[in-house]
Design a protein around this motif. Structure first.
Motif, short mmCIF file in Angstrom:
data_model
loop_
_atom_site.label_atom_id
_atom_site.label_comp_id
_atom_site.label_asym_id
_atom_site.label_seq_id
_atom_site.Cartn_x
_atom_site.Cartn_y
_atom_site.Cartn_z
N VAL A 218 10.37 26.32 28.37
CA VAL A 218 9.19 27.13 28.61
C VAL A 218 8.39 26.91 27.30
CG1 VAL A 218 8.51 29.63 28.67
CG2 VAL A 218 10.33 28.83 30.06
N ASN A 219 9.19 27.19 25.96
CA ASN A 219 8.22 27.02 25.00
C ASN A 219 7.56 25.56 24.78
OD1 ASN A 219 8.70 29.64 23.84
ND2 ASN A 219 10.66 28.89 22.87
N ILE A 220 8.12 24.44 25.28
CA ILE A 220 7.58 23.21 25.02
C ILE A 220 6.45 23.15 26.20
CG2 ILE A 220 7.99 20.80 25.88
CD1 ILE A 220 10.68 20.97 24.72
N HIS A 221 6.42 23.58 27.38
CA HIS A 221 5.46 23.57 28.43
C HIS A 221 4.36 24.42 27.62
CE1 HIS A 221 7.27 21.33 31.60
NE2 HIS A 221 8.50 22.04 31.50
N ARG A 222 4.61 25.50 27.05
CA ARG A 222 3.57 26.62 26.58
C ARG A 222 2.80 25.64 25.43
NH1 ARG A 222 6.36 31.23 25.00
NH2 ARG A 222 6.26 31.78 27.30
N TYR A 223 3.45 25.30 24.65
CA TYR A 223 2.92 24.31 23.43
C TYR A 223 1.92 23.33 24.13
CZ TYR A 223 2.33 21.21 19.65
OH TYR A 223 1.62 20.45 18.52
N ILE A 224 2.39 22.78 24.92
CA ILE A 224 1.61 21.47 25.74
C ILE A 224 0.27 22.20 26.20
CG2 ILE A 224 1.59 19.84 27.57
CD1 ILE A 224 4.62 19.15 26.68
N ASP A 225 0.69 23.29 27.12
CA ASP A 225 -0.59 23.73 27.63
C ASP A 225 -1.65 24.35 26.68
OD1 ASP A 225 0.35 23.51 30.32
OD2 ASP A 225 1.15 25.39 30.46
N ASP A 226 -1.13 24.76 25.58
CA ASP A 226 -2.20 25.42 24.52
C ASP A 226 -2.59 24.13 23.79
OD1 ASP A 226 -1.41 27.73 25.04
OD2 ASP A 226 -0.07 28.17 23.15
N ASP A 227 -1.91 23.19 23.63
CA ASP A 227 -2.54 21.97 22.98
C ASP A 227 -3.60 21.24 23.58
OD1 ASP A 227 -2.33 20.45 20.30
OD2 ASP A 227 -1.40 18.88 21.43
N SER A 228 -3.25 21.12 25.05
CA SER A 228 -4.16 20.40 25.88
C SER A 228 -5.45 21.11 26.03
CB SER A 228 -3.60 20.31 27.39
OG SER A 228 -3.40 21.20 27.94
N LYS A 229 -5.48 22.53 26.00
CA LYS A 229 -6.69 23.27 26.25
C LYS A 229 -7.52 23.28 24.88
CE LYS A 229 -4.54 27.03 29.02
NZ LYS A 229 -3.98 28.11 28.95
N LYS A 230 -6.67 23.12 23.81
CA LYS A 230 -7.70 22.89 22.46
C LYS A 230 -8.24 21.56 22.46
CE LYS A 230 -4.26 25.41 19.38
NZ LYS A 230 -3.41 25.48 18.58
N VAL A 231 -7.72 20.62 22.72
CA VAL A 231 -8.19 19.27 23.13
C VAL A 231 -9.38 19.22 23.92
CG1 VAL A 231 -7.88 16.91 23.85
CG2 VAL A 231 -6.13 18.02 22.26
N HIS A 232 -9.18 19.87 25.27
CA HIS A 232 -10.14 19.97 26.40
C HIS A 232 -11.54 20.77 25.50
CE1 HIS A 232 -12.37 20.22 29.99
NE2 HIS A 232 -12.31 21.47 29.74
N LYS A 233 -11.13 21.85 24.50
CA LYS A 233 -12.27 22.51 24.08
C LYS A 233 -13.03 21.38 23.00
CE LYS A 233 -11.13 27.30 24.40
NZ LYS A 233 -10.91 28.38 23.86
#
Length: 70
Positions: A52-67
Motif C-alpha cells: 500500500v505504501n509503495i502504491h501510494r508513493y508511486i501515485d504521489d510521485d506520478s502526480k508530482k511529475v504530471h504537475k
C-alpha cells in the motif's frame, strides 16, 4: 504496556526487525513467545502495508511529475 493496538504495533515492529535480521518465523515466534501463526499473520500484514505504501508513493510521485510537465 499500553493499549492492545500499541502491543500489536510493538510486536509487529519486533517481527519486522527480527525478520530483517534473517531470522525464520519459528525462531521469531520463540523469541517473542507467540504462536507461529501470529508471526505469519504479522508478516502478511507488514507485506500488505508495504505494498500500500509503495502504491501510494508511486501515485504521489506520478502526480508530482504530471504537475511539472504541465
Amino acid at each position: 504496556m499500553g493499549s492492545e493496538t500499541e502491543r500489536i504495533q510493538w510486536r509487529r515492529n519486533k517481527v519486522l526487525e527480527l525478520s530483517s535480521q534473517g531470522r525464520g518465523q519459528p525462531q521469531i515466534a520463540k523469541i517473542l513467545q507467540v504462536a507461529l501463526g501470529t508471526v505469519n499473520r504479522d508478516l502478511q500484514f507488514l507485506r500488505q502495508e508495504a505494498k500500500v505504501n509503495i502504491h501510494r508513493y508511486i501515485d504521489d510521485d506520478s502526480k508530482k511529475v504530471h504537475k511539472m510537465t504541465e
